[in-house]
Motif scaffolding. Structure first.
Motif, PDB file in Angstrom:
ATOM      1  N   VAL A 239      44.448  69.965 -20.115  1.00 54.91           N
ATOM      2  CA  VAL A 239      44.290  71.301 -19.536  1.00 54.91           C
ATOM      3  C   VAL A 239      44.230  71.173 -18.017  1.00 54.91           C
ATOM      4  CG1 VAL A 239      42.806  73.342 -19.426  1.00 54.91           C
ATOM      5  CG2 VAL A 239      43.070  72.111 -21.590  1.00 54.91           C
ATOM      6  N   SER A 240      45.005  71.992 -17.348  1.00 57.65           N
ATOM      7  CA  SER A 240      45.190  71.864 -15.910  1.00 57.65           C
ATOM      8  C   SER A 240      44.960  73.211 -15.228  1.00 57.65           C
ATOM      9  CB  SER A 240      46.616  71.348 -15.709  1.00 57.65           C
ATOM     10  OG  SER A 240      47.069  71.555 -14.427  1.00 57.65           O
ATOM     11  N   LEU A 241      44.107  73.230 -14.189  1.00 54.03           N
ATOM     12  CA  LEU A 241      43.762  74.459 -13.461  1.00 54.03           C
ATOM     13  C   LEU A 241      44.311  74.390 -12.047  1.00 54.03           C
ATOM     14  CD1 LEU A 241      39.926  74.580 -14.316  1.00 54.03           C
ATOM     15  CD2 LEU A 241      41.812  75.488 -15.676  1.00 54.03           C
ATOM     16  N   SER A 242      44.792  75.510 -11.550  1.00 55.05           N
ATOM     17  CA  SER A 242      45.359  75.562 -10.199  1.00 55.05           C
ATOM     18  C   SER A 242      44.566  76.517  -9.318  1.00 55.05           C
ATOM     19  CB  SER A 242      46.797  76.086 -10.249  1.00 55.05           C
ATOM     20  OG  SER A 242      47.623  75.210 -10.950  1.00 55.05           O
ATOM     21  N   PHE A 243      44.334  76.103  -8.063  1.00 53.88           N
ATOM     22  CA  PHE A 243      43.638  76.956  -7.084  1.00 53.88           C
ATOM     23  C   PHE A 243      44.326  76.835  -5.741  1.00 53.88           C
ATOM     24  CE2 PHE A 243      40.449  75.486 -10.125  1.00 53.88           C
ATOM     25  CZ  PHE A 243      39.946  76.702 -10.579  1.00 53.88           C
ATOM     26  N   GLY A 244      44.339  77.927  -5.002  1.00 54.07           N
ATOM     27  CA  GLY A 244      44.901  77.901  -3.650  1.00 54.07           C
ATOM     28  C   GLY A 244      46.369  78.267  -3.656  1.00 54.07           C
ATOM     29  N   GLN A 245      47.157  77.506  -2.905  1.00 49.23           N
ATOM     30  CA  GLN A 245      48.555  77.892  -2.711  1.00 49.23           C
ATOM     31  C   GLN A 245      49.386  77.829  -3.988  1.00 49.23           C
ATOM     32  OE1 GLN A 245      49.834  75.374   0.553  1.00 49.23           O
ATOM     33  NE2 GLN A 245      48.923  76.750   2.071  1.00 49.23           N
ATOM     34  N   ASP A 246      50.385  78.707  -4.030  1.00 44.27           N
ATOM     35  CA  ASP A 246      51.342  78.740  -5.140  1.00 44.27           C
ATOM     36  C   ASP A 246      52.190  77.464  -5.138  1.00 44.27           C
ATOM     37  OD1 ASP A 246      50.467  81.363  -5.018  1.00 44.27           O
ATOM     38  OD2 ASP A 246      52.431  82.230  -4.587  1.00 44.27           O
ATOM     39  N   ALA A 247      52.697  77.103  -6.294  1.00 47.15           N
ATOM     40  CA  ALA A 247      53.638  75.981  -6.378  1.00 47.15           C
ATOM     41  C   ALA A 247      54.506  76.168  -7.612  1.00 47.15           C
ATOM     42  CB  ALA A 247      52.891  74.654  -6.484  1.00 47.15           C
ATOM     43  N   ILE A 248      55.708  75.634  -7.526  1.00 48.78           N
ATOM     44  CA  ILE A 248      56.590  75.632  -8.696  1.00 48.78           C
ATOM     45  C   ILE A 248      56.242  74.424  -9.556  1.00 48.78           C
ATOM     46  CG2 ILE A 248      58.970  75.379  -9.511  1.00 48.78           C
ATOM     47  CD1 ILE A 248      58.790  77.973  -8.140  1.00 48.78           C
TER      48      ILE A 248
END
Ligand SMILES: O=C(O)CCC(=O)C(=O)O
Ligand SMILES: [Fe+2]
Length: 88
Positions: A25-34
């Protein structure tokens, strides 16, 4: 945990170091990314969650550069990945 300065990404790879077949499971925060997985692109936004489970568990994936100017929270992108290492 990975921090990506603006413009930085992660090359294509398979998460193979874990013995366990349980989902990652992976969480993203801050800037967008492809996010590119199995040759398909998805835009990840702050707060998005990716679950690598079932047939996607060992799929090849990577991240194109964090996109400058897309976050008021961070000057870059923070990724928190949770994985079970040992087989059960
Ligand atoms: O930053 C991401 O969204 C992916 C990170 C990743 O694939 C890894 O740490 O194995
Ligand atoms: Fe990975």
């Amino acid at each position: 945990m990975n921090f990506y300065p603006p413009g930085k990404g992660m090359g294509q790879h398979v998460d193979a170091e874990e013995e366990s077949e349980n989902a990652v499971v992976s969480l993203s925060f801050g800037q967008d990314a492809i996010f590119r997985i199995a040759g398909r692109d998805t835009l990840l936004l702050s707060g998005d969650v990716v679950v690598f489970g079932g047939p996607a568990r060992r799929a090849k994936h990577g991240v194109l550069g964090a996109r400058k100017g897309t976050s008021d929270l961070l000057d870059g992108r923070l990724n928190i990945t949770m994985r079970q290492m040992e087989g059960s």
